[in-house]
Design a protein around this motif. Sequence first.
Motif: not given
Length: 410
Positions: A61-68
């Motif tokens: 449920g942790v929404r992170l991706d490489t764009s950050a």
Amino acid sequence: MVTQPRALIIGGSVGGLFAASLLRAAGWDVTVFERASEDLAGRGAAIGVTEELFEVLRRIGVRLDTSAGVVVRSIIALDRAGRITHDVPRRPVTDAWARIYRPLKQALPSQHFRATTTLARIEQDADSVTAIFADGSRAEGELLIGADGIHSTVRRQLAPQTQPQYAGYVCWRGIVAESELAEGERALILDHLTFCFAPREMMVCVPIPREDEARTGPQRCCYVWYRPVEFETELPALCTDASGRCHGVTIAPTLIRREVIDDLKADAARLFPPAIAGLVARVDRPLVQAMFDLESSQMVFGRVALLGDAAFVARPHVIAGVTKAALDAQGLADALASCGGDLNAALARYERERRAFGSSIVAHARYLGAHLQSQASGEPPPAPRPELILRDYGAPHLLRDPVPANRMSA
Ligand SMILES: Cc1cc2nc3c(=O)[nH]c(=O)nc-3n(C[C@H](O)[C@H](O)[C@H](O)COP(=O)(O)OP(=O)(O)OC[C@H]3O[C@@H](n4cnc5c(N)ncnc54)[C@H](O)[C@@H]3O)c2cc1C
């Protein structure tokens, strides 16, 4: 009512937290026991992040991706004069440790996490496993996960013969803010993963984002400098403070002697181009860590499974310790879910899959650091081959398809 099986997880860093959330989602009652009292968000600096890591984060449920994170333009090597000698069009992504650790910690409800609780030993029989803590308290469960890092108490009890092996070099690290960089240095240092080589020395400069929420691009650079240090005399001397006390194989940044830092800065000016030596010059309290390999021949002992750095430690050249811990936890949760309550079968599957991966990644890291290491034969180490190191740095191929490291060096 069916009672939930209970898992005791020793270690509340990334490996323990991934295991806790994934097992909880699979129907286990979990408790994490962490020795440290403080928040661990301040522990790390830059980390390499991968799509595989974000996939596991999304599962909990942790929404992170490489764009950050920071996507570098390419990987370059500089010579002593600052000229680009190699430019490899690879684009690894880096991020800040805290930006992965914090949401991971928040994903686990606080009643499942016990800080300031140090495991002393374990006992197990055919039906259960018991953790006995330093304060005398006990906890019992069906499964115990040793996610307690390179010096794992769990592993030391069950496999005392498996010991970390010193790699022959240390790693110095320091972080410099963008505002401290000269105008002409910013594009070079903040747009690339930058390498410099000298005999038995390797410097890697890694751009990382700001830690605060209002991120507007790369704001800092972390230098990571690998240097040979002999184990018997030089390492204890390095880890001895101004009062003469030796702190073992590590020393807190505030205790490192002034002359050691002065020598470090002078060596950087001698070995590296001014833009890179300038990074070292700007950090007065760098971190130093001795580099170790750890390879377990067994990850499962009855009702106990080792995970993350407790089982395998690859030198940081693979930029994948956090991803490895996440994939171990995922492999364990999937094995438990797929074996219909047969714990032995699940743990056997976990061991088979993750041990092969652990051995591959340790071997790949050794290959990437071979030029930093003195040889057992007394021969000089091989000269670094920047074209191969820049091509193979990190371990993206291993995350998808574990292969022996020697295939890479062809
Ligand atoms: C210089 C350096 C650079 C790195 N760079 C990267 C990178 O770029 N990318 C990357 O992915 N990885 C990197 N890593 C590796 C990464 O930090 C580790 O692989 C990762 O932290 C392993 O997680 P873990 O949870 O298995 O173990 P750890 O993070 O070591 O956590 C173990 C936990 O167990 C606790 N513990 C220990 N003993 C006990 C006990 N008896 N009772 C209770 N608790 C206990 C400890 O306090 C700790 O919190 C780097 C490592 C180093 C040294």
